[in-house]
Design an enzyme around this catalytic site. Structure first.
Site, mmCIF file in Angstrom:
data_model
loop_
_atom_site.group_PDB
_atom_site.id
_atom_site.type_symbol
_atom_site.label_atom_id
_atom_site.label_comp_id
_atom_site.label_asym_id
_atom_site.label_seq_id
_atom_site.Cartn_x
_atom_site.Cartn_y
_atom_site.Cartn_z
ATOM 1 N N LYS A 85 0.086 -3.661 5.857
ATOM 2 C CA LYS A 85 -0.094 -2.631 4.832
ATOM 3 C C LYS A 85 1.229 -2.346 4.121
ATOM 4 O O LYS A 85 2.289 -2.302 4.756
ATOM 5 C CB LYS A 85 -0.636 -1.363 5.496
ATOM 6 C CG LYS A 85 -1.122 -0.274 4.556
ATOM 7 C CD LYS A 85 -1.779 0.835 5.367
ATOM 8 C CE LYS A 85 -2.358 1.934 4.512
ATOM 9 N NZ LYS A 85 -3.054 2.960 5.341
ATOM 10 N N SER A 159 -7.321 4.368 3.538
ATOM 11 C CA SER A 159 -6.296 3.800 2.681
ATOM 12 C C SER A 159 -5.883 2.370 3.038
ATOM 13 O O SER A 159 -5.131 1.735 2.297
ATOM 14 C CB SER A 159 -5.047 4.694 2.723
ATOM 15 O OG SER A 159 -4.512 4.766 4.039
ATOM 16 N N SER A 183 -8.349 5.981 8.053
ATOM 17 C CA SER A 183 -7.936 4.925 7.121
ATOM 18 C C SER A 183 -8.017 3.515 7.675
ATOM 19 O O SER A 183 -7.830 2.551 6.936
ATOM 20 C CB SER A 183 -6.504 5.196 6.631
ATOM 21 O OG SER A 183 -6.478 6.330 5.799
#
Length: 482
Positions: A85, A159, A183
């Protein structure tokens, strides 16, 4: 390992299966990287899941291949491709909050990334996320809109949406990400993956970018199988003397004994009067039969503790957190997009008493949840209240005909982070149109292994990992032949 696995395209294989192929010499980490890069090249124009490629990926894969040839792999997953990420700090690559502007390459790996790389995993790329990782979809002014491979008109959630899209499409079997309020788990549900949020401290964080979400944000991974999820956790977990909570994280059965009685689960279909998509409700209920077939005693009811007060304050947490980030780094504030500067301005106006109230609610929830799991072993809910919505939209405005706000789709997940508990999203029967659906399993603090054991048993009853999305413009048979 069967000859069928040897002959299967490498991008289809689990992380553990790739490691077994490397060990037998039937494939190399370089082969796996090339398969991952080809898969990403085919899908990326449709998904926009990659924030930046790793220019040293081939060097990493070649070093891994040399270790396997010498019989000195760093771990069973040495050489397996992974994505990371965007805001997880990664040496040699920029690490940002996905805010506009450019950034220099980071000089170090934060602790979870360092552990994964020390185990030999090969970084394919960094993946997209919404700015500051405080939204449940994935789009940003910096990277644009990320899409769901099961239907590119829809969001993969957020996310960790870029990682979810990449793993679901076959770029890499592992996506390192974070979960501050769901997330990992909600993107897993929206893309047909396994998403584990471990107990607070089991995967210690150190050396990363500051989080705006108190201590809620846990690093972890998205995978296609529960066994891969367990394998990644084994690499990332472990106490670090510099991280207090990691010293309390469970690591032995003495701390978290398995009950001798049959396991007890409570199915919580609704959180208060919040709506739930009927398709998700039906799939979740069908999955309960599998739990009962495993000998789990399932009752139905509400949550055994109160979360409404914390939910009411939840939007303030990110705003106050952003205000603190921007106060500490005015240059970051200047780069941030206007909506996030506005959120920070609201947070800066919040009185100190509001933060104190949030902290009191969090502590009360942690104590109440600890007490509840003295009698329960599992709380089961849907992983998300809504099916994936339009990729460009921040959240679905209506669920089952009822208007909802920004957290309407996320009512099942955030309280778990506040309570410091482990939870996992597992694919169950998909919707009639083929879109994935996830079941949400929550266990008591430290019972991560119990959670994984149950999830693995459920997965054996309804395997999902052989389902793959179809590349836009291709038929299912054409995609299967790629």
């Amino acid at each position: 390992m069967s000859t069928e696995v040897w002959s299967t395209e490498l991008w289809r294989l689990s992380a553990l299966d790739l490691g077994r192929l490397f060990a037998t010499g039937h494939a190399s980490p370089v082969d796996a990287l090339e398969a991952a890069q080809a898969r990403a090249a085919a899908w990326e124009p449709h998904l926009n899941a990659i924030a930046r490629e790793n220019p040293r990926a081939r060097v990493e894969a070649e070093a891994s291949a040399a270790r396997w040839r010498a019989g000195t792999p760093l771990s069973p997953l040495d050489g397996v491709p992974m994505t990371v990420k965007e805001f997880l700090v990664t040496e040699g690559l920029p690490s940002t909050y996905a805010e506009p502007g450019e950034a220099a390459a980071s000089s170090h790996d934060e602790l979870p990334v360092a552990r994964a790389r020390r185990a030999g995993l090969v970084t394919l790329a960094k993946t997209t996320m919404p700015e500051f990782a405080v939204q449940g979809y994935t789009a940003s002014a910096r990277f644009g809109v990320t899409r769901n491979p099961w239907n590119v008109a829809l969001t993969p959630g957020g996310s960790t949406g870029g990682g979810a899209a990449a793993t679901a499409a076959g770029y890499a079997p592992i996506a390192l990400g974070t979960d501050g309020g769901g997330s990992l788990r909600r993107p897993a549900a929206h893309t047909g993956l396994v998403g584990l949020k471990s107990s607070l401290g089991r995967v210690p964080r150190l050396g990363g970018l500051p989080s705006p979400l108190l201590d809620f944000e846990v690093a972890g991974a998205l995978t296609r199988t529960v066994s891969d999820s367990r394998a990644v956790l084994a690499l990332l977990q472990g106490a670090d003397p510099r991280v207090l909570w990691s010293r309390f994280a469970p690591g032995s059965n003495a701390l978290c004994p398995r009950p001798e009685r049959p396991l007890r689960a409570r199915y919580v279909e609704r959180i208060g009067d919040a709506p739930l998509d009927p398709v998700i409700a039906a799939a979740s209920r069908r999955a309960l039969a599998d739990l009962e077939a495993l000998g789990v005693a399932v009752e139905e009811g509400g949550l055994p503790f109160e979360i409404a007060g914390l939910n009411a304050l939840w939007p303030e947490i990110g705003k106050i957190g952003l205000a603190r980030l921007f106060e500490a780094d005015p240059d970051l504030a200047a780069r941030a997009s206007a909506p996030y500067r506005a959120m920070a301005e609201e947070g800066a106006r919040a009185p100190a008493t509001r933060l104190a109230a949030i902290l009191e609610r969090v502590q009360a929830l942690r104590n109440a949840a600890s007490a509840a799991f003295a009698d329960l072993d599992l709380i089961v809910t849907p992983a998300a209240a809504a099916m994936p919505w339009a990729a460009e939209a921040v959240y679905p405005e209506v669920i089952d005909g009822q208007p909802v706000g920004p957290r309407g789709h996320a009512v099942y997940s955030g309280w778990v982070n506040a309570a410091a508990l482990p939870a996992l999203s597992l694919p169950v029967d998909p919707a009639p149109d083929g879109m994935p659906i996830g079941l949400h399993l929550v266990a008591g603090f430290g019972q991560d292994d119990l959670l994984l054991d149950l999830a693995e048993a459920l997965e054996r009853r309804r395997p999902f990992a052989d389902r793959w999305p179809t590349l836009p413009g291709k038929t299912t048979s054409e995609e299967a032949s790629r």
